[in-house]
Design an enzyme around this catalytic site. Sequence first.
Site, PDB file in Angstrom:
ATOM      1  CB  THR A 174      -0.867  -0.026   1.274  1.00  0.00           C
ATOM      2  OG1 THR A 174      -1.775  -1.112   1.151  1.00  0.00           O
ATOM      3  CG2 THR A 174      -1.630   1.262   1.493  1.00  0.00           C
ATOM      4  N   GLY A 204     -10.630  -2.525   3.375  1.00  0.00           N
ATOM      5  CA  GLY A 204      -9.684  -2.392   4.483  1.00  0.00           C
ATOM      6  C   GLY A 204      -9.727  -1.001   5.097  1.00  0.00           C
TER       7      GLY A 204
HETATM    8  N1  ASP Z   1      -4.000  -1.705   4.848  1.00  0.00           N
HETATM    9  C1  ASP Z   1      -4.290  -2.288   3.568  1.00  0.00           C
HETATM   10  C2  ASP Z   1      -5.609  -3.007   3.646  1.00  0.00           C
HETATM   11  O1  ASP Z   1      -5.886  -3.612   4.666  1.00  0.00           O
HETATM   12  C3  ASP Z   1      -3.253  -3.252   3.122  1.00  0.00           C
HETATM   13  C4  ASP Z   1      -1.846  -2.809   3.269  1.00  0.00           C
HETATM   14  O2  ASP Z   1      -1.572  -1.757   3.819  1.00  0.00           O
HETATM   15  O3  ASP Z   1      -0.987  -3.523   2.806  1.00  0.00           O
HETATM   16  O4  ASP Z   1      -6.318  -3.035   2.679  1.00  0.00           O
END
Ligand code: ASP
Length: 308
Positions: A174, A204
């Site tokens: 992300t 998310g």
């Molecule tokens: N936080 C993001 C989600 O849960 C994923 C990530 O940060 O890698 O969609």
Amino acid sequence: IILFGCNNRDENKIAIVIHGGAGIILKENISKSKEDSIINKLDEAISKGWELLKEGKSSEIAVIETIKILENSPLFNAGKGSVFNSEGKVENDASIMRGNDLNAGASSGTSNVKNPITLAANIMNHSEHLFLSGKGAENFAKNRNLEIVDNEYFHTKFRYNQLLNKKGEDKYGTVGCVAIDGNGNIVAGTSTGGMTNKKWGRIGDSPIIGAGTYANNSTCGISSTGSGEYFIRTVAAYQVSSLLENHNYDLKKAMYRVVHEKIGGIGGDGGMIGIDKNSNISIEFNTQGMYRAYVNKYGEKEIFLYEK
Ligand code: ASP
């Protein structure tokens, strides 16, 4: 990795920090050429954002343009390099928040908007709503003349193999950015493909204001990355701001408490980046690594991938 440390410790108001995801990021698992590509892309993105701020552009513009560079790269789990869901499709989430008026924009589950961060910004600036999802968000993007692509645009072999292997490692990536401009305005933004193999329209923390993204000029701006469910449960980004506002914490102490005690305390992993109203940058994570870069208020640029 310190690329350059300039200068004469003259303090600017402006500062910028980015992340490209937190997770099991170990030097021995990443080839030298991939490591170089990631460092170069983080460098390109942070340098662009810093240049814009130096030219006197707003933190909003700096955050959008910086995140677009990361979204257009296949190296991160956002835009072009987004992970696949359980149906072999890419669905993106993004959000942005402005600290001067507490306005924000967010979108989730879009499959054809090339740069989800621009969609979030358009929702903030040009709609009466704050959070749009799926088809409606895509129609709004078309109306705003944002760049539309086929879902295939987002399909990369690397991410498809991750879906086939359902591999837990390297699922993150992300991207996020927090910047403060010369007027003291703080903006935070986050963009993601979510979690590999996600099901049932799962959303998310990244598009959720207060969890993945938060900004308030009187406290700080935050962008999160990690196991999103835990960041939602701890209202992670807002909780940091609240510790500053209501409990006299400084940014570093507040982020430490939220990442290690609150999120870590219920089994979540990940990290966050932040800038406070005095342009101090802080980065905290409880994973083995986190792609991150900043230019601080002294004009010093640093880029890191692994542990401190
Ligand atoms: N936080 C993001 C989600 O849960 C994923 C990530 O940060 O890698 O969609």
